[in-house]
Design an enzyme around this catalytic site. Structure first.
Site: not given
Length: 536
Positions: A207-209, A211, A445
Site C-alpha cells: 500500500y502507498s510506498a 505499492s 489515502h
C-alpha cells in the site's frame, strides 16, 4: 478486541525451532498464528550500516527444540521521522531486517497456503509492519493465505545515495530499502513451506510506498532469469510506478547537503565521510533530515536494482512482454480522495518557488520543471485549488497514483497485456475510519486499509462485511489462490468501483485522458543519468 493468546511452536527444520502465538477470540476460539520479528537477514549495524543486507548463513539456527527462539512481539522499527521521533526514538531499532508472519488456522491445502508478501507504506520515510492486525482477516474473511510482512530500512538509513561513495567505497551501496525487501522475499521463498505456505504461489502486494515498492520489486523480478523469479502476482494499492528515480549525480547533491548539516567536512576522504556517517547516532541523522531542503530519501537510478530507462520499458512493451510470458496478473487501483492525506506530508509554504523546492525533494529536477509548467503555467495558484497546500496534495496524488498509474496501465494494454490487469476505484469507507480521518475527506489515502484487511484491527459491522466481501475480498481470495477472478470489467481500462453507497459498479475511467496527458508530458523528460537503452 483483546489479544488473548497461547504459545505456538513450529519446527523450521534446518533453521531450528521457533515459538510464536496462536491468537484467541473472545470465546477462546483460535483465530490465527503469529510470529513477530523473525530475522530474514543479519543485523545491518555498525560497519554494516549502508551496506546491502547479508543473508542468514547456512549454519544459522533460530533455536532448538528445548529452547525455541520466541517471536511473539514484532519487527524492529527503523529510525524514522514522525510520532516515534518525538519520543526520543525509544522504540527505534536499526536491527529491523525482520518479518512478521501471519498463518491461518487449520490444515493447509495439499500444495500449501497461498502467500501474500506485504510491503508497508509510509513515503519510504516511515512506517512499520507492526501496524497490521490480521486476526479477523484470517479468521473471518474469504482470504486464506499466509501473510509475510517485512520491515525494511527507510529514509536516510535505507535510501541515502552518493555517487562519490558508491564509486570509491566497496562497502557502501544504495537502494538498501529495496534490497532489504528483496532479501525478505528470497527468505520467504526459501522458508515459507515450513510454516505451511506454498513457495510457488507468492503474491507481492503493498500500500502507498509499499505499492510503489511492489512496482520496483516486480521490475527487478522480471529482470532476472526465470529460474530465479519468485513473484506470481502483484497488488499495487494506491500507488504506481512513480517517475524514473533521480540519477546518482542528483542524489550526490542531497548527500552533500546532509554532510553540511552534520558538519562532515568535504575535505575528508570518502571513506572517512562514510565512517563519520556510520558513527552518527540515528536520532542525529533523523534530526538532520528535518533541516534539509532535500529532505526526502527515495530510490535512485543505479543501473543495478533500478535500471536506467526503467519506465521506458513500459512504453516500449518489454515490461508487458515479460508479464505475458510469465502470466503475471496485477490488481491496481486507487481511492477517490487520495489528495487529502497526501497534502499533509511536509507540505510547502505558499509560493511558486516553495512548491518547486518541495517537489525537488522527491523528484528529478527536470521532471519538477515539467510539473511546475503543467500545473502553474502562469506561476500563480490556479483558482481550482484552495491553497498551495491543497495544490501540493493534488500534485502528489497525481504523480504517485492517478496519472502515472494510468500511464502504466495504458502502456500494458497497448502492448497486449490488458488481460492481466484488474483495475479498481474506491469511493466508500467503513465507519471505523471516522476516528482517524474527517468524514469530509471521503475515501482518502489509507482509508481503505479497513477494506483490504477486514477492519485491520477495527470492527466492521455485518453490513460492512457484506459490502467488503462482495466488492473486493471475494475476488481477492480467488486472485491469491491463482484462480480465475470474477472482476466484472469488460476490458482492462474499465474500473471495478465501490460506490459511496456500498454498491459495485463497472465504469469507464473518466480520469484516463487527464492522467495520460501528464504521463506523456513527463515522458518527454526521459531516463535519468546516462542515456541507455532499457533492457529486460
Amino acid at each position: 478486541m483483546t489479544k488473548s493468546s497461547q504459545p505456538h511452536p513450529v519446527d523450521l527444520q534446518f533453521r531450528g525451532y521457533v515459538e510464536g502465538l496462536t491468537y484467541l477470540g473472545q470465546d477462546s476460539r483460535p483465530l490465527c498464528h503469529f510470529f513477530g520479528g523473525v530475522p530474514y537477514a543479519l543485523p545491518p549495524l555498525g560497519p554494516f550500516r549502508f551496506q546491502k543486507p547479508r543473508s542468514l548463513p547456512t549454519c544459522y539456527r533460530y533455536g532448538t527444540r528445548a529452547n525455541p527462539a520466541r517471536f511473539t512481539g514484532g519487527c524492529g522499527i527503523c529510525p524514522q521521522p514522525g510520532p516515534s521521533e518525538k519520543k526520543g526514538g525509544s522504540k527505534w531499532d536499526e536491527d529491523c531486517t525482520q518479518s512478521n508472519v501471519w498463518v491461518p488456522m487449520g490444515i493447509p491445502p495439499p500444495e500449501g497456503w497461498p502467500v501474500l508478501f506485504w510491503i508497508h507504506g509510509g513515503f519510504l520515510q516511515f512506517g512499520s509492519p507492526n501496524d497490521l492486525d490480521l486476526r479477523a482477516f484470517l479468521a473471518e474473511s474469504p482470504c486464506k493465505c499466509i501473510v509475510v510482512a517485512p520491515a525494511y530500512r527507510l529514509n536516510i538509513i535505507g535510501f541515502l545515495a552518493s555517487s562519490t561513495l558508491l564509486a570509491t567505497c566497496s562497502d557502501y551501496h544504495v537502494n538498501l530499502g529495496f534490497w532489504d525487501q528483496r532479501m525478505a522475499l528470497q527468505w520467504t521463498y526459501e522458508n515459507i513451506s515450513y510454516f505451511g505456505g506454498n513457495a510457488s504461489n507468492i503474491t507481492v502486494g503493498g500500500y502507498s510506498a509499499g505499492s510503489h515498492s511492489v512496482f520496483y520489486q516486480l521490475a527487478y523480478d522480471l529482470g532476472v532469469p526465470l529460474s530465479k523469479a519468485i513473484i506470481k502476482r502483484a497488488l499495487m494499492l494506491s500507488n504506481g510506478p512513480g517517475m524514473q528515480p533521480k540519477s546518482l549525480e542528483e542524489a550526490q547533491v542531497q548527500c552533500e547537503e546532509l554532510f553540511k548539516v552534520l558538519d562532515i567536512s568535504s575535505d575528508l576522504k570518502p571513506a572517512e565521510q562514510l565512517a563519520r556517517l556510520r558513527g552518527t547516532k540515528a536520532q542525529t541523522l533523523i534530526q538532520a533530515s528535518r533541516k534539509m531542503k532535500l529532505h526526502q530519501f527515495r530510490a535512485v537510478t543505479d543501473g543495478s536494482f533500478v535500471r536506467h530507462g526503467l519506465l521506458n520499458e513500459l512504453n516500449n512493451g518489454s515490461f508487458a512482454h515479460q508479464m505475458k510470458k510469465r502470466d503475471l496478473h496485477l490488481v491496481i487501483g486507487e481511492c477517490s480522495d487520495e489528495h487529502f492525506v497526501y497534502g499533509t506530508w511536509r507540505p510547502p509554504k505558499p509560493g511558486f518557488n516553495n512548491m518547486l523546492h518541495r517537489l525537488e525533494a522527491d523528484y528529478p529536477h527536470d521532471a519538477c520543471k515539467v510539473l511546475m509548467s503543467h500545473y502553474f503555467p502562469n506561476r500563480k495558484l490556479p483558482s481550482r485549488y484552495k491553497s498551495w497546500k491543497a495544490a501540493f496534495g493534488h500534485i502528489y496524488a497525481d504523480v504517485q497514483i492517478y496519472a502515472l498509474e494510468r500511464g502504466m496501465a495504458n502502456a500494458l494494454v497497448k502492448h497486449g497485456a490488458g488481460d492481466l490487469i484488474h483495475r479498481y476505484r474506491i469511493e466508500w469507507r467503513a465507519t471505523c475510519v471516522d476516528k482517524k480521518y474527517p468524514t469530509s475527506w471521503g475515501a482518502t489515502h489509507t482509508s481503505d486499509m479497513a477494506i483490504w484487511f477486514w477492519g485491520n484491527g477495527d470492527i466492521l459491522t455485518p453490513d460492512e462485511k457484506r459490502i467488503v466481501e462482495n466488492a473486493f475480498l471475494g475476488p481477492l481470495g480467488a486472485f491469491l489462490e491463482g484462480k480465475k477472478v470474477e472482476w466484472g470489467t469488460q476490458h482492462a481500462m474499465q474500473l471495478r468501483t465501490l460506490k459511496s453507497n456500498g454498491t459495485v459498479a463497472i465504469e469507464e475511467d473518466t480520469r484516463l485522458e487527464e492522467g495520460l496527458v501528464l504521463w506523456n508530458t513527463l515522458k518527454k523528460v526521459g531516463a535519468t543519468g546516462i542515456s541507455r537503452e532499457s533492457k529486460l
